[in-house]
Design an enzyme around this catalytic site. Structure first.
Site, PDB file in Angstrom:
ATOM      1  CB  SER A 138      10.539  -9.675   4.438  1.00  0.00           C
ATOM      2  OG  SER A 138      10.514 -10.945   4.920  1.00  0.00           O
ATOM      3  CE1 TYR A 151      11.316 -12.208  -1.056  1.00  0.00           C
ATOM      4  CE2 TYR A 151      12.061 -12.726   1.359  1.00  0.00           C
ATOM      5  CZ  TYR A 151      11.141 -12.196   0.490  1.00  0.00           C
ATOM      6  OH  TYR A 151       9.940 -11.772   0.950  1.00  0.00           O
TER       7      TYR A 151
HETATM    8  N1  NAP Z   1       4.274 -14.379   1.880  1.00  0.00           N
HETATM    9  C1  NAP Z   1       5.109 -14.094   2.633  1.00  0.00           C
HETATM   10  O1  NAP Z   1       5.407 -15.061   3.809  1.00  0.00           O
HETATM   11  C2  NAP Z   1       5.883 -12.727   2.869  1.00  0.00           C
HETATM   12  C3  NAP Z   1       6.655 -12.458   3.746  1.00  0.00           C
HETATM   13  C4  NAP Z   1       7.335 -11.450   3.720  1.00  0.00           C
HETATM   14  C5  NAP Z   1       7.365 -10.388   2.602  1.00  0.00           C
HETATM   15  N2  NAP Z   1       6.729 -10.864   1.635  1.00  0.00           N
HETATM   16  C6  NAP Z   1       6.587  -9.974   0.578  1.00  0.00           C
HETATM   17  O2  NAP Z   1       5.120  -9.596   0.313  1.00  0.00           O
HETATM   18  C7  NAP Z   1       5.106  -9.070  -1.307  1.00  0.00           C
HETATM   19  C8  NAP Z   1       3.999  -9.910  -2.055  1.00  0.00           C
HETATM   20  O3  NAP Z   1       4.372 -11.329  -1.785  1.00  0.00           O
HETATM   21  P1  NAP Z   1       3.184 -12.373  -1.669  1.00  0.00           P
HETATM   22  O4  NAP Z   1       3.678 -13.135  -0.579  1.00  0.00           O
HETATM   23  O5  NAP Z   1       1.929 -11.974  -1.717  1.00  0.00           O
HETATM   24  O6  NAP Z   1       3.498 -13.404  -2.835  1.00  0.00           O
HETATM   25  P2  NAP Z   1       2.828 -13.949  -4.229  1.00  0.00           P
HETATM   26  O7  NAP Z   1       1.507 -14.528  -3.759  1.00  0.00           O
HETATM   27  O8  NAP Z   1       3.731 -14.660  -4.970  1.00  0.00           O
HETATM   28  O9  NAP Z   1       2.467 -12.535  -4.789  1.00  0.00           O
HETATM   29  C9  NAP Z   1       3.738 -11.720  -5.653  1.00  0.00           C
HETATM   30  C10 NAP Z   1       3.002 -10.753  -6.445  1.00  0.00           C
HETATM   31  O10 NAP Z   1       4.014 -10.018  -7.036  1.00  0.00           O
HETATM   32  C11 NAP Z   1       3.919 -10.038  -8.594  1.00  0.00           C
HETATM   33  N3  NAP Z   1       5.077  -9.706  -9.223  1.00  0.00           N
HETATM   34  C12 NAP Z   1       6.264 -10.692  -9.171  1.00  0.00           C
HETATM   35  N4  NAP Z   1       7.260 -10.225 -10.168  1.00  0.00           N
HETATM   36  C13 NAP Z   1       6.565  -9.431 -10.925  1.00  0.00           C
HETATM   37  C14 NAP Z   1       6.848  -8.336 -11.858  1.00  0.00           C
HETATM   38  N5  NAP Z   1       8.124  -8.496 -12.412  1.00  0.00           N
HETATM   39  N6  NAP Z   1       6.160  -7.287 -12.203  1.00  0.00           N
HETATM   40  C15 NAP Z   1       5.061  -7.421 -11.626  1.00  0.00           C
HETATM   41  N7  NAP Z   1       4.444  -8.176 -10.804  1.00  0.00           N
HETATM   42  C16 NAP Z   1       5.302  -9.206 -10.371  1.00  0.00           C
HETATM   43  C17 NAP Z   1       2.976 -11.310  -8.802  1.00  0.00           C
HETATM   44  O11 NAP Z   1       2.183 -10.939  -9.908  1.00  0.00           O
HETATM   45  P3  NAP Z   1       2.723 -11.740 -11.560  1.00  0.00           P
HETATM   46  O12 NAP Z   1       3.269 -13.185 -11.297  1.00  0.00           O
HETATM   47  O13 NAP Z   1       1.195 -12.091 -12.113  1.00  0.00           O
HETATM   48  O14 NAP Z   1       3.589 -10.772 -12.069  1.00  0.00           O
HETATM   49  C18 NAP Z   1       2.160 -11.294  -7.525  1.00  0.00           C
HETATM   50  O15 NAP Z   1       0.931 -10.516  -7.841  1.00  0.00           O
HETATM   51  C19 NAP Z   1       6.453  -9.424  -1.789  1.00  0.00           C
HETATM   52  O16 NAP Z   1       7.287  -8.153  -1.808  1.00  0.00           O
HETATM   53  C20 NAP Z   1       7.074 -10.428  -0.749  1.00  0.00           C
HETATM   54  O17 NAP Z   1       8.494 -10.271  -0.627  1.00  0.00           O
HETATM   55  C21 NAP Z   1       5.795 -12.031   1.766  1.00  0.00           C
END
Ligand code: NAP
Length: 249
Positions: A138, A151
């Site tokens: 991130s 986080y």
């Molecule tokens: N969106 C942003 O602004 C942003 C910015 C920087 C970094 N990121 C990073 O990008 C990555 C993806 O996040 P996103 O933004 O796409 O959020 P998201 O839409 O909430 O997706 C998160 C994903 O992680 C899965 N997950 C969470 N806990 C889990 C577990 N214990 N086991 C297996 N799967 C799990 C969820 O699936 P289930 O709920 O079905 O388990 C979901 O598919 C993360 O690492 C996040 O920190 C996001």
């Protein structure tokens, strides 16, 4: 990196960045396996995306990480790319004793799971053509938002870990990438919003995916996308500015 003809495991593919990566990689002629905790979503995604394989697996559970690796070896032994994407984002008030279970869950999901999975996958990836591990960190790895302290710390730790992983694997042929997203409009942290459909802002996920795929194709091993590049460049300077905005929370 060649982004066609691979077999790719993406943790956390039921929404947001993981799902968008999966759909893009399928479109580009890869076989994609996604994981997540929500069985209903995985089944629906599998049904609407021919060529995609979905598996229920909770990355916060060490025994499920071992089971996932064994299942991949037995069912998709050609897997040559691991994307450590699954993550959660929780708030924490540091002025009161913390909820240790939440801290442990966030740390296990965002930090310990990618360490464990990466090391479980090295023997499987080694010797394969076009092998890589991609860690999704991130922009907040470089400058934290203080009301989500754990986080941000897990992402900073993942940045450090990725440097070490890349160094240790330099003679194995396994490329190691860090992709640091900016704020991207996904479901991340949506459980703390009263209206679940409300966006937390950020760029469209498709815009992020284009930048990330370009970085992977160009072997840009550390790629901060969009605003995240600025955070990386100006980390200390931005810390004060960013947190002044949230002083009233
Ligand atoms: N969106 C942003 O602004 C942003 C910015 C920087 C970094 N990121 C990073 O990008 C990555 C993806 O996040 P996103 O933004 O796409 O959020 P998201 O839409 O909430 O997706 C998160 C994903 O992680 C899965 N997950 C969470 N806990 C889990 C577990 N214990 N086991 C297996 N799967 C799990 C969820 O699936 P289930 O709920 O079905 O388990 C979901 O598919 C993360 O690492 C996040 O920190 C996001």
């Amino acid at each position: 990196m060649n982004t066609t003809g691979n077999t790719i495991l993406i943790t956390g593919g039921t929404s947001g960045i993981g799902l968008a990566f999966a759909e893009k990689f399928i479109e580009e002629g890869n076989k994609v396996i996604i994981t997540g905790r929500r069985a209903d979503r995985l089944a629906a995604i599998e049904e609407s995306n021919p060529g995609l394989v979905a598996k229920v697996s909770d990355v916060s559970d060490a025994s499920q990480r071992v089971e996932l690796t064994k299942w991949i070896k037995e069912n998709h032994p050609e897997t040559n790319m691991l994307i450590n994407n699954a993550g959660i984002q929780l708030l924490a008030n540091l002025k009161a004793p913390c909820d240790l279970e939440r801290v442990q869950l966030e740390t296990e999901t965002n930090f310990i799971a990618p360490i464990h999975l990466s090391t479980l996958f090295v023997p499987l990836l080694e010797g394969k053509e076009n092998a890589c591990i991609i860690n999704i960190t991130s922009g907040l790895a470089f400058a934290p938002i203080a009301f989500m302290p754990v986080y941000c710390a897990t992402k900073a730790a993942m940045h450090s870990f990725t440097l070490s992983l890349r160094y240790q694997l330099k003679d194995t042929g396994i490329k190691v990438f860090e992709i640091a997203p900016p704020a991207v409009d996904t479901e991340l942290g949506h459980d703390r919003r009263a209206d679940k459909t409300e966006s937390h802002g950020g760029i469209p996920v498709s815009e992020f995916i284009s930048g990330a795929i370009e970085a992977i194709q160009n072997d840009q091993y550390e790629a901060a996308i969009g605003m995240a590049a600025g955070l990386r460049a100006k980390r200390e300077e931005l810390f004060e500015q960013m947190n002044a905005r949230f002083d009233s929370i």
